[in-house]
Design an enzyme around this catalytic site. Sequence first.
Site, PDB file in Angstrom:
ATOM      1  N   HIS A   4       1.875   4.055   1.491  1.00 16.80           N
ATOM      2  CA  HIS A   4       2.287   4.852   2.635  1.00 16.80           C
ATOM      3  C   HIS A   4       3.808   4.904   2.712  1.00 16.80           C
ATOM      4  CE1 HIS A   4      -1.711   4.365   5.095  1.00 16.80           C
ATOM      5  NE2 HIS A   4      -1.787   5.290   4.167  1.00 16.80           N
TER       6      HIS A   4
ATOM      7  N   HIS B 140       4.057  -5.268   8.054  1.00 20.06           N
ATOM      8  CA  HIS B 140       4.716  -5.132   9.356  1.00 20.06           C
ATOM      9  C   HIS B 140       4.919  -6.545   9.902  1.00 20.06           C
ATOM     10  CE1 HIS B 140       4.327  -0.722   9.843  1.00 20.06           C
ATOM     11  NE2 HIS B 140       3.244  -0.889   9.093  1.00 20.06           N
TER      12      HIS B 140
ATOM     13  N   HIS C 259       0.824  -1.207   0.000  1.00 21.90           N
ATOM     14  CA  HIS C 259       0.000   0.000   0.000  1.00 21.90           C
ATOM     15  C   HIS C 259       0.859   1.258   0.000  1.00 21.90           C
ATOM     16  CE1 HIS C 259       0.412  -0.698   4.427  1.00 21.90           C
ATOM     17  NE2 HIS C 259       0.439   0.622   4.484  1.00 21.90           N
TER      18      HIS C 259
ATOM     19  N   ASP D  66       6.012   4.186   4.924  1.00 20.09           N
ATOM     20  CA  ASP D  66       6.783   3.095   5.506  1.00 20.09           C
ATOM     21  C   ASP D  66       6.904   1.874   4.597  1.00 20.09           C
ATOM     22  OD1 ASP D  66       4.050   3.113   6.036  1.00 20.09           O
ATOM     23  OD2 ASP D  66       4.207   1.956   7.880  1.00 20.09           O
ATOM     24  N   HIS D  67       6.125   1.835   3.513  1.00 20.45           N
ATOM     25  CA  HIS D  67       6.212   0.710   2.579  1.00 20.45           C
ATOM     26  C   HIS D  67       6.533   1.153   1.155  1.00 20.45           C
ATOM     27  CE1 HIS D  67       4.514  -1.412   5.936  1.00 20.45           C
ATOM     28  NE2 HIS D  67       3.523  -0.537   5.962  1.00 20.45           N
TER      29      HIS D  67
ATOM     30  N   TYR E 216     -11.681  11.615   9.198  1.00 23.33           N
ATOM     31  CA  TYR E 216     -12.240  10.544   8.361  1.00 23.33           C
ATOM     32  C   TYR E 216     -13.223   9.673   9.146  1.00 23.33           C
ATOM     33  CZ  TYR E 216     -12.197   6.928   4.707  1.00 23.33           C
ATOM     34  OH  TYR E 216     -12.544   6.039   3.717  1.00 23.33           O
TER      35      TYR E 216
ATOM     36  N   HIS F 194      -7.414  -0.362   4.306  1.00 17.47           N
ATOM     37  CA  HIS F 194      -6.386   0.410   4.997  1.00 17.47           C
ATOM     38  C   HIS F 194      -5.984   1.601   4.136  1.00 17.47           C
ATOM     39  CE1 HIS F 194      -3.135   0.955   7.884  1.00 17.47           C
ATOM     40  NE2 HIS F 194      -2.281   1.078   6.874  1.00 17.47           N
TER      41      HIS F 194
END
Length: 297
Positions: free
Chosen positions: A101, A245, A99, A103-104, A211, A177
Amino acid sequence: MALTSTLLASAGAHAAAGPAAAATVCAADAGWDDPATPRRIYGNTWFVGTCGISAVLVTSVQGHVLIDGATPTGSAQILANIRTLGFKPEDVRAIVSSHEHLDHAGGLAALQAATGAPVLARAPAAATLKRGASDRSDPQFLVLRSFPAVARVQLIADDEAVKVGPLALQAIATPGHTPGGTSWSWRSCEKRKCRQLVYADSLTAISDDVYRYTDDAAHPGVLADFRQTLLRVARLDCEILLTPHPSASQLWSRLGPGATQPLVDASACRIYAARAAERLDQRVAEEAAANEKRNSP
């Protein structure tokens, strides 16, 4: 499912050698960029990420597929880990992700530059990867940090398989997510025993303070799609579960000589999805309670 994205390769064969140094012991709560020892997961599937963020290399003599890019800092560790295992980054023929974001996806641009490989993504993720920034369709939009934009993103269909030589990694659309959330499934074999591996995307229902998953007027179909994602993951043929993660699938207690839990568990995806469904139900209940409080006289 369609098998339409064929990426032919011409990489030379490599006999991967494990690292000589003692393996790093990763804590369950490790930081995103804490260095990890690269290691075999199963067959031709290798962990090349950090202690806190997964990156997975699936290899063949005709080229490799890399899943996820960690952070901008973590990308350098991924490249070093690939080399430590005896593989060449330039033999990576395709890069896919879970996805959109930091961190990825934060390291994808650097990994693309180092390997020359295209980044492949479903349409909802592709625009974000190209910009290096999300929009209001992402539940966490107001708290997200930008990341280096990816120069070359190739669109794939929601049910497409990415093929490199003998490898075939099946994309599984799993929005929730993030809008572009994508899980991946493939087979790896070891001593004539083949296993179905699933790299299941993050399924947590978390957002910024604005949200609301239940606001269908603002986010039409999102909650229904999220519930379909959870059903889809629960039904997957899934013998070895991996997640963006490592802590989400207890990888560090399942992998390596110090493992205390089995690596193979045919119920893992079902349990992973069930826990996510409980969290989503809790979030929906919290939003309903907040709405009722706001509307009460």
